[in-house]
Design an enzyme around this catalytic site. Structure first.
Site, PDB file in Angstrom:
ATOM      1  N   THR A 834       8.706   8.255  -5.592  1.00  0.00           N
ATOM      2  CA  THR A 834       7.941   7.048  -5.281  1.00  0.00           C
ATOM      3  C   THR A 834       6.457   7.196  -5.585  1.00  0.00           C
ATOM      4  O   THR A 834       5.776   6.205  -5.836  1.00  0.00           O
ATOM      5  CB  THR A 834       8.123   6.679  -3.802  1.00  0.00           C
ATOM      6  OG1 THR A 834       7.724   7.794  -2.991  1.00  0.00           O
ATOM      7  CG2 THR A 834       9.578   6.342  -3.507  1.00  0.00           C
ATOM      8  N   CYS A 835       5.968   8.437  -5.551  1.00  0.00           N
ATOM      9  CA  CYS A 835       4.535   8.634  -5.828  1.00  0.00           C
ATOM     10  C   CYS A 835       4.191   8.198  -7.244  1.00  0.00           C
ATOM     11  O   CYS A 835       3.083   7.721  -7.508  1.00  0.00           O
ATOM     12  CB  CYS A 835       4.155  10.096  -5.641  1.00  0.00           C
ATOM     13  SG  CYS A 835       4.480  10.727  -3.985  1.00  0.00           S
ATOM     14  N   PHE A 836       5.149   8.398  -8.164  1.00  0.00           N
ATOM     15  CA  PHE A 836       4.888   8.119  -9.580  1.00  0.00           C
ATOM     16  C   PHE A 836       5.656   6.897 -10.071  1.00  0.00           C
ATOM     17  O   PHE A 836       5.698   6.639 -11.275  1.00  0.00           O
ATOM     18  CB  PHE A 836       5.267   9.343 -10.425  1.00  0.00           C
ATOM     19  CG  PHE A 836       4.627  10.609  -9.954  1.00  0.00           C
ATOM     20  CD1 PHE A 836       3.290  10.832 -10.162  1.00  0.00           C
ATOM     21  CD2 PHE A 836       5.370  11.570  -9.262  1.00  0.00           C
ATOM     22  CE1 PHE A 836       2.686  12.005  -9.728  1.00  0.00           C
ATOM     23  CE2 PHE A 836       4.774  12.736  -8.820  1.00  0.00           C
ATOM     24  CZ  PHE A 836       3.428  12.961  -9.047  1.00  0.00           C
TER      25      PHE A 836
END
Length: 869
Positions: A834-836
């Protein structure tokens, strides 16, 4: 134009109407001759020295001196001296005639004869040295027309050292202007003007002393006409004099700017004097520009001190007021320069010149406000006022700048139409518009002119905001033109009020949260942290889970807000007609920690906004108005409490005769409430239960009813929420909300209201390991189109930790989305980073298997979790 005195015991100077030094005065200074014994008071070329009273004593003294000279016919005329002895007590100057071979004791006796001051109480100082009685005057190289100081009564003089330094400066200037340096003995070491100026500033009263002492100290410099002397030195035909004069003026200006902020205001009169003199003789010279810039810097510092003052009018306020009219020439000169730069696009406006223009405008605006407050906005021409000319000139500057800014905004609009990048030199346009907006407030119809200009130039105006408004800028004035801005602009202005934690802090606030006790643990971590610790960034990790980073933080924000605003927590109430909206619950006091939780909520919401996370909740209109400190009307409660709204509406619209004939329906000024099954009655005003409602007081009844129900009952809760919000924002909460409409705040908290567009989603997605033409990618988008809105949001949440997208759609996300190929078993579940914004899919063999796996991750317990050990 007559200038101030050259000194208490030196010449007066004049400039002619063309700004040229009077040659007669220069000749007098060169001759530097004064025969006090043979010149009547009316003929004295130096009237500031003496009053009629001591003129008589001078005539008497001259007779004594004459007889003294006749008693010594053998003395050579070349050894005779005429000396000016300044008495530090009272500031009077007497003239003494002597011979170079006379002893200092003889000098003391002649001083006693004229002043009646006993010799035993006299101390005579020349060039910083006390004269010894047994020495001849020639021993000290005392020259013709020298100035001596009688300091026998030094204790009664407030600043004797400053007086001595100033007289030394005047002596040096006098010698240089006479041009007799080659024919006179060299000056002793330490007798240069710059050295004396440094000495003058080294003994200036400090911050711990009263400002009046500092003012009196600097007044010695002005009253002795040192500024005029240095300017005369600068305009001297001798190159050496000119260089020395320029160096000395610059040294004085720099020394003023180096003083502590609290003392710089005392320098204003002296620097203003330099500006007046230099403008008179060399208005286009670089030295005048330096002096004007120094004045502007001083005004900036003084204005900041005034702005920070909490005690109404202070001496600083009056000082700014006193210089108001005198700085108008500087403002006009800078306006000409700035206008030329704005029109000439090859140069662009200078940041430095714009800042200096602003520094002159603020005190001038203050002076006009103070003196003409009852007439603002001003309708020109004014009937009769000394400020009419000044106000008219400022009105002309305003009109010219308004026209010039129209040209500048057209330039930007044309550039945007050609899709060209905005030039950095245009960054000062907003600063100029801010000044123009301030000027417009003075004049009748002025504000309407600026509104008309900006409304006709919305596109370039918004482009300037998005490109050039940065953190720390004072952009509150833009809220006055809110209707000419877009949502993106208003959101940008509001978010720029948050500090940039990444730049100011190095450590992150770490949190390890158990999902099963999420709200309680989040409360502990956020409530007990210092505001500074939260601004440095948040590092979030769920217990027994591997995932970390921005994606996990976004999920945490969303889940915490869902917990806070769930009705079961009693903190907030759902709006009657819109279940997405919430307002504070007066019954929340059943929880002893409810006030702490409201402060915690304020921090969480502010942090979510600062991290640009949509948390999926909306505020009720009444709650929003309370945060913005606005009055709540009947129409404002329509969506919050439909029943009360309809009842109040009926009361106000009922026929007055019918209403009164039915005794106001039996209403009195009370409010009945029910909390947790307990009914209570509160009076809306004193003796309210005995005051009947009728057609004449029903407006008051409705107003008090609304205020009691929606304001006072929750005011403490709103205050605590604002307190927590302020901890993160660090500026007044109203400053944040004044840039926004309620709909803007909705968009920032929840995102767009429209359904998710699969086409927009697809247009902002890229691939790694897959090609856009692969059948798995084709299947993926077909499956998404078949899903419900909630299922799509669940997939989006699993993918990005965003359940809601920004108002502008997927382009408003911080990054594009990516689909990566997962090189593992072709039947396993998707994974995500989810960070990227990465979704990882196996190469499913069939569309049915892919759909089964995708629908599995839409379940809440899956989409809100990133795998457990």
């Amino acid at each position: 134009m007559t200038l101030s005195r050259f000194s208490d015991n030196h010449h007066k100077r004049k400039f002619d109407d063309n700004g040229v030094v009077d040659n007669n005065i220069l000749q007098k200074m060169k001759r530097h001759e004064l025969d006090a014994d043979h010149t009547s008071p009316s003929q004295q070329p130096f009237p500031p020295w003496r009053s009629d009273e001591n003129s008589a004593s001078n005539r008497s003294s001259s007779q004594s001196s004459s007889s003294s000279s006749t008693e010594s016919p053998t003395r050579s005329e070349s050894t005779r001296l005429q000396l000016f002895v300044r008495m530090m007590s009272g500031g009077k100057t007497i003239v003494i005639h002597a011979d170079k071979n006379d002893t200092v004791e003889t000098l003391h006796n002649r001083i006693e004869f004229k002043t009646k001051i006993p010799v035993s109480e006299q101390r005579v100082i020349y060039k910083g040295r006390q004269l010894q009685d047994d020495r001849p005057l020639s021993y000290y190289s005392i020259e013709q027309d020298s100035s001596l100081h009688l300091v026998g009564r030094m204790r009664s003089t407030e600043h004797p050292v400053a007086c001595q330094v100033v007289d030394d400066i005047m002596y040096i200037v006098s010698r240089m202007l006479r041009g007799d340096n080659n024919n006179s003995p060299p000056l002793p070491r330490g007798m240069s003007i710059n050295e004396k100026l440094s000495s003058f500033f080294s003994t200036i009263p400090g911050e711990s002393e009263e400002s009046s002492s500092t003012e009196n100290y600097l007044n010695i410099f002005t009253s002795s006409s040192v500024p005029a002397a240095l300017v005369m030195l600068y305009v001297s035909p001798l190159e050496a004099n000119r260089i020395c004069g320029e160096s000395s003026v610059k040294l004085f200006l720099n020394s003023c700017l180096a003083l502590p902020d609290e003392l710089q205001s005392c320098c204003l009169p002296v620097v203003l004097e330099f500006c007046r003199l230099l403008r008179r003789v060399c208005p286009h010279n670089g030295l005048y520009g330096s002096c004007r810039n120094a004045l502007g810097t001083l005004l900036e510092t003084v204005q900041e001190t005034v702005d920070k003052s909490e005690a109404g009018f202070t001496s600083l306020h009056y000082r700014l007021l006193s210089v108001g009219e005198e700085i108008l020439p500087c403002l006009s000169e800078l306006a000409d320069l700035m206008e030329q730069q704005l029109v000439d696009d090859s140069l662009g406006p200078s940041l430095y010149d714009v800042q200096k223009f602003s520094s002159f405008w603020k005190p001038l605006r203050y002076a006009i406000d103070f003196q003409l407050s009852s007439l603002i906005p001003i309708a020109l021409p004014l009937r009769s006022t000394v400020l009419e000319a000044e106000v008219g000139r400022v009105r002309q500057i305003f009109g010219r700048l308004l026209t010039t800014m129209n040209i500048c905004l057209l330039r930007i609009e044309s550039s945007l139409g050609r899709r060209e990048a905005m030039a950095l030199k245009w960054g000062q346009y907003l600063a100029v518009l801010k000044i123009v907006s301030s000027m417009s407030e003075l004049y009748l119809g002025g504000k309407e002119q600026v509104v008309s200009l900006i409304n006709s130039m919305k596109v370039p105006f918004c482009a300037l905001i998005l490109k050039f408004v940065k953190r720390g800028d004072d952009h509150g004035w833009i809220s006055e033109y809110k209707e000419a801005t877009t949502f993106e602009c208003r959101r940008h202005l509001a978010l720029m009020l948050f500090p940039d934690g990444k730049e100011d802090y190095t450590e992150m606030h770490e949190m390890l949260i158990d999902r099963s006790d999420l709200l309680k643990e989040a409360f502990e971590y956020i409530s007990k942290a210092s505001p500074g610790g939260l601004l440095g960034g948040l590092f979030m990790e769920f217990k027994n889970e591997e995932a970390t980073g921005p994606g996990v933080l976004r999920e945490w924000f969303y889940l915490v807000c869902q917990e806070i605003f769930t009705p079961g927590r009693t903190l907030f109430l759902r709006s009657a007609d819109d279940f997405r909206r919430f307002s504070p619950n007066p019954a929340s006091k059943v929880d002893p920690l409810h006030l702490d939780y409201f402060k915690f909520t304020g921090r969480v919401v502010a942090l979510a906004l600062m991290h640009n996370v949509q948390v999926g909740v909306l505020f009720d209109r009444v709650f929003y108005l309370q945060l913005t400190n606005q009055t709540i009307s009947l129409e404002d409660i329509k969506d919050t409490d439909r029943i009360m709204y309809n009842s109040c509406k009926q009361i106000l619209e009922m026929d007055p005769v019918f209403f009164d004939s039915n005794a106001g329906l039996g209403l009195t000024f009370v409010l009945e409430t029910e909390e947790l099954g307990k009914r209570e009655t509160e009076e809306l005003k004193q003796d309210g239960k005995y005051t009947a409602v009728n057609s004449e007081n029903r407006d008051e009844y409705v107003e008090l009813l609304i205020n009691k129900r929606f304001v006072t009952s929750v005011s403490e809760l709103v205050e605590k929420f604002s307190e927590g919000f302020f901890d993160i924002l660090s500026v007044p909460v109203q400053s944040f909300f004044r840039h926004l409409h309620l709909e803007d705040f909705d968009g920032m908290l929840r995102g767009g209201e429209n359904q998710i567009s699969v086409d927009d989603w697809k247009a902002h997605t890229e691939y790694n390991g897959f090609r856009e033409t692969d059948r798995q990618i084709d299947w993926f988008w077909k499956i998404l189109r078949k899903m419900t809105e909630e299922e799509r949001r669940s997939v989006l949440f699993f993918w990005t930790s965003n359940k809601f997208i920004p108002v502008e759609g997927f382009r408003g996300l911080s990054s594009k989305l990516y689909i990566y190929r997962l090189h593992e078993a072709n039947d396993r579940l998707p994974t995500s980073h989810t960070c990227f914004y990465r979704l990882c899919l196996p190469k499913y063999p069939t569309m049915g298997l892919m759909e089964q796996r995708l629908r599995f991750i839409t379940q809440d317990h899956v989409s809100s979790s990133f795998g457990k050990w």
